[in-house]
Write an enzyme that holds these catalytic residues in place. Structure first.
Site, PDB file in Angstrom:
ATOM      1  N   ASP A 243       0.843  -1.199   0.000  1.00  0.00           N
ATOM      2  CA  ASP A 243       0.000   0.000   0.000  1.00  0.00           C
ATOM      3  C   ASP A 243       0.879   1.249   0.000  1.00  0.00           C
ATOM      4  O   ASP A 243       1.317   1.716   1.053  1.00  0.00           O
ATOM      5  CB  ASP A 243      -0.931  -0.014   1.222  1.00  0.00           C
ATOM      6  CG  ASP A 243      -1.901   1.178   1.224  1.00  0.00           C
ATOM      7  OD1 ASP A 243      -1.952   1.893   0.201  1.00  0.00           O
ATOM      8  OD2 ASP A 243      -2.593   1.360   2.244  1.00  0.00           O
TER       9      ASP A 243
ATOM     10  N   LYS B 278       1.473   7.886   0.375  1.00  0.00           N
ATOM     11  CA  LYS B 278       1.844   7.934   1.790  1.00  0.00           C
ATOM     12  C   LYS B 278       3.207   8.601   1.940  1.00  0.00           C
ATOM     13  O   LYS B 278       4.058   8.458   1.066  1.00  0.00           O
ATOM     14  CB  LYS B 278       1.958   6.502   2.348  1.00  0.00           C
ATOM     15  CG  LYS B 278       0.651   5.801   2.615  1.00  0.00           C
ATOM     16  CD  LYS B 278       0.900   4.440   3.248  1.00  0.00           C
ATOM     17  CE  LYS B 278      -0.393   3.671   3.455  1.00  0.00           C
ATOM     18  NZ  LYS B 278      -1.311   4.302   4.427  1.00  0.00           N
TER      19      LYS B 278
ATOM     20  N   ARG C 150     -11.164  -0.557   1.898  1.00  0.00           N
ATOM     21  CA  ARG C 150     -12.628  -0.644   1.877  1.00  0.00           C
ATOM     22  C   ARG C 150     -13.163  -0.831   0.464  1.00  0.00           C
ATOM     23  O   ARG C 150     -14.224  -1.415   0.266  1.00  0.00           O
ATOM     24  CB  ARG C 150     -13.225   0.595   2.556  1.00  0.00           C
ATOM     25  CG  ARG C 150     -12.887   1.896   1.888  1.00  0.00           C
ATOM     26  CD  ARG C 150     -13.095   3.097   2.789  1.00  0.00           C
ATOM     27  NE  ARG C 150     -12.013   3.246   3.776  1.00  0.00           N
ATOM     28  CZ  ARG C 150     -11.984   4.164   4.733  1.00  0.00           C
ATOM     29  NH1 ARG C 150     -12.978   5.032   4.877  1.00  0.00           N
ATOM     30  NH2 ARG C 150     -10.970   4.220   5.563  1.00  0.00           N
TER      31      ARG C 150
HETATM   32  N1  BES Z   1      -3.344   0.248   5.044  1.00  0.00           N
HETATM   33  C1  BES Z   1      -3.763   1.478   5.585  1.00  0.00           C
HETATM   34  C2  BES Z   1      -4.086   1.410   7.076  1.00  0.00           C
HETATM   35  C3  BES Z   1      -2.934   1.107   7.998  1.00  0.00           C
HETATM   36  C4  BES Z   1      -2.277   2.140   8.640  1.00  0.00           C
HETATM   37  C5  BES Z   1      -2.560  -0.191   8.267  1.00  0.00           C
HETATM   38  C6  BES Z   1      -1.232   1.857   9.529  1.00  0.00           C
HETATM   39  C7  BES Z   1      -1.526  -0.471   9.123  1.00  0.00           C
HETATM   40  C8  BES Z   1      -0.861   0.544   9.764  1.00  0.00           C
HETATM   41  C9  BES Z   1      -5.030   1.974   4.884  1.00  0.00           C
HETATM   42  O1  BES Z   1      -5.166   1.597   3.563  1.00  0.00           O
HETATM   43  C10 BES Z   1      -5.002   3.478   4.921  1.00  0.00           C
HETATM   44  O2  BES Z   1      -4.072   4.032   4.423  1.00  0.00           O
HETATM   45  N2  BES Z   1      -6.021   4.070   5.529  1.00  0.00           N
HETATM   46  C11 BES Z   1      -6.104   5.468   5.633  1.00  0.00           C
HETATM   47  C12 BES Z   1      -7.541   5.873   5.400  1.00  0.00           C
HETATM   48  C13 BES Z   1      -7.765   7.344   5.354  1.00  0.00           C
HETATM   49  C14 BES Z   1      -7.141   7.920   4.108  1.00  0.00           C
HETATM   50  C15 BES Z   1      -9.236   7.598   5.392  1.00  0.00           C
HETATM   51  C16 BES Z   1      -5.669   5.869   7.040  1.00  0.00           C
HETATM   52  O3  BES Z   1      -6.041   5.189   7.994  1.00  0.00           O
HETATM   53  O4  BES Z   1      -4.923   6.834   7.168  1.00  0.00           O
HETATM   54 ZN    ZN Z   2      -4.246  -0.224   3.065  1.00  0.00          ZN
HETATM   55 ZN    ZN Z   3      -4.173   2.853   2.203  1.00  0.00          ZN
END
Ligand code: BES
Ligand code: ZN
Ligand code: ZN
Length: 514
Positions: free
Chosen positions: A286, A293, A367
């Site tokens: 990801d 990120k 999601r």
């Molecule tokens: N894979 C990440 C969530 C994650 C964060 C997993 C830290 C493990 C450790 C997910 O896809 C993500 O990036 N979620 C975002 C959503 C937001 C943009 C609404 C998040 O949680 O920042």
């Molecule tokens: Zn993710």
């Molecule tokens: Zn993500």
């Protein structure tokens, strides 16, 4: 992974390098903290003719959980070394404490050792019949997982623990072998999930990972169907395809099927435990996509398929454990990359069930892939559906690295998962799905958008998003963002890296059903 056997011979004579016994400690704030040998350890000491308590006093061993004392046996036993492992406060000894202490014992063993362990069944379980099982099982799990290391890419894994063989000394007959086999199966399942998570993302891009899962699944007799991009298009899996379109390789969905013996076809009627669909987030890396990120947040993102990995691990041992529930596993595999064809911010995707979603952040991709798989799972009208996902950073903020978030639409399902987690020694916390927050997901151009308000209950809003796709199937959602991967590891049975979290809970839940 070491081999495990039940042995009943006297501790002094058992053919091993290391003999492990346990001691409890007094409360940490006691004036004179001192370790107390467990009854089984005390009789081992008498048998060997070693003043173990005296030795422990001499070195100031206070029996803290996972503390280890090494005592040479100097000819009193075949094993040259006696290892005493602390269990912490006596009042708190349960299966999980034993599992942790056993993990510490595994790490204290010398390389490739044969380890004989005196099972303290008087503390967890007892010497007769079925009640010995949880203690023996936990002991095996702790030793096996404590000795886990991911060595695939290391030329000299000298600092990784390894044990050749474990002899479980338990003066109990009956079902000890069965408990050992169960502990071994659960450890193997957990180690498989860990291996998948620890694999570098270049070596588990969706088509490769799908092939690898399919091979494992076939080897244990699961049904396998791999949906490639063409099949996903035909099936209208717009979320999985949308997330995968920035990558130079195609996404996949893997559908695994476990049929309990004797319930092979419709004419045999329903399996005793009914039908459960498990849905796993399988983002093999990801990067965030175009909503890229920051580098520091990307370092653990090979673990973004930890939900899918847990399902593969759990399903790999259902047959061996004789689980009487039909299980379908749906693994949504995609690589979230910012390529030239990547999904843009404000693009609209159409999911399997026709729901349209405006993508306002490409990093909220989990999601999107889950939505398709959940909708497809709901079409099978199972008795329950559970998804597992490293879904939100907000879960890590709220519950930290050790506690998974649990949400759901069905009280009985939520309670069954809580009970299973307790038995398995894993931690869950039930969170709400407040309808009040549903409006955060309203979009002007599509049925939904994929993010809510920044900094406001991100875990719950993600849960509310998923809920849109489950129809009226009893459903639960496990957010394992924090627990799936540990950068620190612990001194017990979790090495740095993938943890295999929720494998044991899932298997326990499915076994509890039938
Ligand atoms: N894979 C990440 C969530 C994650 C964060 C997993 C830290 C493990 C450790 C997910 O896809 C993500 O990036 N979620 C975002 C959503 C937001 C943009 C609404 C998040 O949680 O920042
Ligand atoms: Zn993710
Ligand atoms: Zn993500």
């Amino acid at each position: 992974m070491p081999t495990f056997e039940h042995a009943m011979q006297p501790a002094a004579a058992v053919g091993a390098d290391v003999l492990v016994v346990f001691a409890t400690g007094s409360a940490a704030d006691a004036d004179d903290p001192v370790a107390q040998l467990t009854p089984s350890a005390a009789s081992t000491a008498v048998e060997l003719g070693i003043d173990v308590a005296g030795e422990l006093r001499a070195v100031g061993f206070d029996g803290g959980l996972g503390d280890v004392a090494h005592i040479p046996t100097r000819g009193a036993a075949t094993a040259a070394l006696l290892v005493v492992v602390g269990l912490g406060e006596a009042e708190r000894v349960d299966a999980e404490v034993l599992r942790r202490a056993a993990g510490a014992a595994a790490r204290a063993a010398t390389k490739d050792a044969v380890v004989a362990v005196v099972a303290p069944l008087e503390l967890v379980g007892s010497a007769d019949g079925d009640s010995a099982l949880p203690g023996v099982q936990a002991l095996v799990e702790g030793l096996a997982l404590g000795a886990y290391g991911y060595t695939e890419y290391r030329r000299k894994p000298h600092d990784v623990p390894s044990i050749a063989r474990v002899l479980v000394l338990a003066d109990a007959d009956g079902k000890v072998e069965e408990a050992i086999a169960r502990g071994k199966a659960l450890s193997d399942a957990t180690a498989l999930a860990r291996d998948l998570v620890n694999t570098p993302p270049m070596s588990k891009r969706p088509p490769m990972l799908a092939d690898r899962i399919a091979a494992v699944a076939r080897s244990v007799g699961l049904g396998v169907e791999v949906w490639d991009a063409k099949a996903l298009e035909k099936g209208r899996f717009g979320g999985i395809l949308g997330v995968g379109q920035g990558s130079s390789v195609e996404p996949r969905m893997v559908e695994l099927t476990y049929e309990p013996k004797g319930f092979g076809g419709a004419r045999f009627g329903k399996a005793k435990g009914g039908h459960v669909v498990l849905v796993g987030k399988g983002i093999t890396f990801d990067s965030g996509g175009l909503s890229l990120k920051p580098s520091a947040s990307m370092t653990t993102m090979k673990s973004d398929m930890g939900g899918a990995a847990a399902i593969v691990g759990a399903m790999s041992v259902l047959g061996a454990l004789g689980v009487g529930t039909k299980v379908t596993g749906l693994l949504a595999l995609a690589e979230n990359m910012p390529g030239g064809d990547a999904i843009r911010v404000s693009d609209v995707l159409t999911h399997r069930d026709g729901t349209t979603v405006e993508v306002m952040n490409t990093d909220a991709e989990g999601r999107l892939v889950l939505a398709d798989a959940l909708a497809y799972g709901a079409e099978q009208a199972p008795d329950a559906m559970i998804d597992l996902a490293t879904l939100t950073g907000a879960q890590v903020v709220a519950l930290g690295p050790d506690i998974s978030g649990l949400m759901g639409t069905d009280d009985a399902l939520v309670e069954a998962l809580e009970a299973a987690a307790k038995t398995a020694g894993e931690k869950l916390w039930h969170l709400p799905l407040p309808v009040e927050y549903r409006e955060q997901l309203r979009s002007e151009v599509a049925d939904l958008k994929n993010i809510g308000k920044p900094g406001q209950a991100g875990t719950l809003v993600a849960g509310l998003f998923l809920k849109e796709f489950v129809g009226d199937v009893p459903w639960a959602h496990l957010d394992i963002a924090g627990p799936a991967f540990t950068e620190e590891g612990d001194a017990f049975y979790r090495a740095k890296g993938g943890t295999g979290v929720m494998v044991r809970t899932l298997v326990q839940y499915l076994r509890d059903r039938a």
